[in-house]
Scaffold this motif. Structure first.
Motif, PDB file in Angstrom:
ATOM      1  N   ARG A  67      17.048  19.027 -38.450  1.00  0.00           N
ATOM      2  CA  ARG A  67      17.414  20.314 -39.077  1.00  0.00           C
ATOM      3  C   ARG A  67      18.929  20.515 -39.058  1.00  0.00           C
ATOM      4  N   ASN A  68      19.572  20.145 -37.954  1.00  0.00           N
ATOM      5  CA  ASN A  68      21.035  20.266 -37.876  1.00  0.00           C
ATOM      6  C   ASN A  68      21.719  19.332 -38.869  1.00  0.00           C
ATOM      7  N   ARG A  69      21.192  18.130 -39.006  1.00  0.00           N
ATOM      8  CA  ARG A  69      21.774  17.176 -39.946  1.00  0.00           C
ATOM      9  C   ARG A  69      21.629  17.677 -41.386  1.00  0.00           C
ATOM     10  N   ILE A  70      20.465  18.221 -41.723  1.00  0.00           N
ATOM     11  CA  ILE A  70      20.258  18.740 -43.080  1.00  0.00           C
ATOM     12  C   ILE A  70      21.238  19.869 -43.371  1.00  0.00           C
ATOM     13  N   ALA A  71      21.415  20.772 -42.409  1.00  0.00           N
ATOM     14  CA  ALA A  71      22.368  21.869 -42.595  1.00  0.00           C
ATOM     15  C   ALA A  71      23.779  21.331 -42.797  1.00  0.00           C
ATOM     16  N   ARG A  72      24.145  20.288 -42.049  1.00  0.00           N
ATOM     17  CA  ARG A  72      25.476  19.707 -42.182  1.00  0.00           C
ATOM     18  C   ARG A  72      25.653  19.040 -43.547  1.00  0.00           C
ATOM     19  N   LEU A  73      24.618  18.347 -44.013  1.00  0.00           N
ATOM     20  CA  LEU A  73      24.674  17.716 -45.333  1.00  0.00           C
ATOM     21  C   LEU A  73      24.802  18.759 -46.440  1.00  0.00           C
ATOM     22  N   GLU A  74      24.166  19.895 -46.251  1.00  0.00           N
ATOM     23  CA  GLU A  74      24.310  20.990 -47.218  1.00  0.00           C
ATOM     24  C   GLU A  74      25.716  21.567 -47.171  1.00  0.00           C
TER      25      GLU A  74
END
Length: 263
Positions: free
Chosen positions: A48-55
């Motif tokens: 979830r943290n990685r997805i937020a960072r990619l966004e």
């Protein structure tokens, strides 16, 4: 949108990021963080943290439904191939997106056709109306065509090696019947000169065999579907057959005495 905290140029993808992107491109609607986490052996919170960072870095720019407009009230989808003066391309891109019926605008680099516009209409009359509105913006429509169908696929280099799930390797290595086998590829072996994908399609490799490494001279590489097998390669694989014939035959020279030559 790219946040003030960073840009796509400042962010470097690692293997976890690539696997996240692959999974979301494959099915963003039903794929959950715990499912992705299970594949890459990290926690769901990390995903979830990685997805937020990619966004935040503008790498993931949105999540979109794929709609078959022909089945949605029999509507037509038309692709306009356009030429836009370079100084006006940003303005026209923004303005084209406001025309009712236009669902996608894509800027292209190089060539005379430097913009693709995808539009949906109830009939050809409505598509002609969209075409006139595009022309009024100052672009030139070079060509247009009705779109019959469109398929989206995840970007293979971001996925598991050779298109197979990493859990497959884990399950094979842990199962009692599977073995790690090293085979030197002989000259004139049936698999020589074929890609791994071609070998699978020709049934030289079965679904239970997983190639995990190829040693070629001083180089050790991870095989992919488009990797071509060469003679003298040392291939490492997992196979439930061990070193029995179904495993080693594709890598050994065919015995001409057993072959049948058509008249």
């Amino acid at each position: 949108m790219v946040s003030d905290s960073g840009s796509a140029d400042e962010y470097r993808l690692d293997e976890i990021d690539r696997r996240i992107l692959y999974a979301l491109m494959d099915d963003a609607r039903t794929t959950s963080a715990p499912e992705i986490a299970e594949h890459v052996n990290v926690s769901p919170a990390t995903i979830r943290n990685r997805i937020a960072r990619l966004e935040d870095h503008g790498i993931i720019t949105g999540y979109h439904a794929e709609v078959n407009f022909e089945r949605a009230d029999g509507r037509l989808t038309n692709l306009f191939l356009c030429n836009v003066p370079f100084p006006d391309i940003e303005r026209i891109t923004a303005q084209a997106g406001t025309i009712p019926g236009i669902v996608n605008v894509r800027e292209l680099m190089g060539g005379r056709t430097n913009m693709h516009v995808l539009a949906v209409g109830e009939d050809t009359t409505e598509l002609r109306r969209i075409g006139r509105q595009l022309s009024n913006l100052g672009l030139e429509i070079e060509d247009e065509m009705l779109v019959q169908d469109e398929k989206h696929h995840p970007y293979a280099p971001f996925g598991p090696d050779n298109g197979q799930d990493v859990r497959l390797a884990d399950s094979i290595s842990l199962s009692g019947g599977a073995e790690v086998v090293d085979i030197t590829v002989e000259e004139e072996a049936p698999i020589v000169g074929r890609t791994i994908q071609e070998a699978v399609e020709a049934r030289l490799l079965d679904d239970d065999t997983l190639l995990i490494a190829i040693e070629r001279g001083d180089e050790t590489m991870t095989p992919h579907g488009d990797t071509v097998i060469q003679s003298n390669d040392i291939v490492t694989l997992f196979s439930p057959h061990g070193e029995k014939q179904p495993t080693i035959d594709p890598f050994k020279k065919t015995d001409d005495s057993d072959s049948t030559v058509p008249a």
